[in-house]
Design a protein around this motif. Structure first.
Motif: not given
Length: 274
Positions: A106-108, A185-186, A93-95, A137-141
């Motif tokens: 950051k919206i896909l 962006d969740l 997801c975005g963030y 890059n990140y694991p949290w999204n």
């Protein structure tokens, strides 16, 4: 923000990684109030060790990671769970990045993401763009399938201080058939405490970065997608790493001898990339 999720069927695994503030007390108080919490108080061992402990403990069908100083949209888990399907093995997801003086969304929002899920080949064909824009890059999204992680013994590399997140994701991607994506962006990424790569000296910076990019190229090459746009973007980022690595050597805290300086410069400039 986790306990207040609209999707309540969760277990919350909290790893208190050697905190020196009131975290232990706060965690103990919350664990008394909510039976969904599993807590671990450990000596400072780093984020990779902490996440791996969570992986070893989890019992749910899916895994999601949240960093200590971030928070999540109240509907994040509900949105991710409702998006995953039988074909997809991960949801991305975005963030929102929060800085002291601004917010970045950051919206896909890409043309190739016009369907509920995309197959691995199409996803990896567009790896460079997603990597450049910091979605991969990140694991949290992301929402991962526990089965894939455990069956393939995928873990975070505790020997790395940078890039371990991306390497974990690359290893996971190898076992995915399809990817679901949510254009919202969740997750809220708090960047107020994040230092730039040139603000602090780290003697292993180049080693960590080179391992990360070597692994990235290896995976893309094995999937036959280290070409064209992907290669162009990765090589551009490698150039940035070389510059940052050289800057790191002259940091005031580096205190390298003349011979050590020349040795490290030579090693960086001779980094062989495909």
């Amino acid at each position: 923000s986790i306990l207040n999720q609209s999707y309540s069927n969760i277990e919350l695994i909290i790893v208190n990684d050697g905190s020196v503030d009131d975290s232990r007390k706060i965690i103990d108080e919350y664990s008394e109030l909510d039976e969904r919490i599993k807590k671990f108080h450990i000596d400072n061992s780093g984020p990779s060790f902490a996440r791996n402990l969570g992986i070893d403990t989890v019992t749910g069908e899916f895994i999601q990671f949240v960093d200590a100083d971030d928070y999540v949209n109240e509907n994040m888990i509900k949105e991710l769970i409702s998006t995953v399907n039988d074909q997809s093995d991960i949801v991305i997801c975005g963030y929102k990045s929060e800085f002291s003086n601004r917010v970045e969304l950051k919206i896909l929002d890409y043309d190739f993401l016009d369907k509920d899920y995309i197959l691995k080949k199409e996803f990896l064909d567009n790896f460079g763009v997603l990597f450049r824009d910091y979605y991969i890059n990140y694991p949290w999204n992301k929402l991962y399938r526990t089965r894939i992680i455990k069956e393939n013994n995928i873990r975070f590399d505790n020997s790395l201080k940078w890039g371990e997140d991306l390497i974990f994701n690359l290893e996971y991607f190898k076992y995915c058939n399809a990817f679901s994506l949510v254009k919202k962006d969740l997750y809220v990424y708090n960047q107020n405490n994040v230092s730039s790569i040139t603000s602090n000296y780290n003697k292993l910076f180049f080693e960590n970065q080179s391992v990360m990019y070597d692994k990235t190229i290896s995976v893309l090459d094995s999937e036959l997608v280290y070409t064209d746009r992907n290669k162009e973007i990765i090589n551009s980022r490698i150039a940035d790493v070389i510059i940052a690595s050289l800057i790191n050597l002259v940091h005031k805290k580096a205190k390298l001898s003349r011979n050590e300086m020349f040795y490290n410069i030579d090693k960086i400039l001779k980094w062989e990339m495909t």
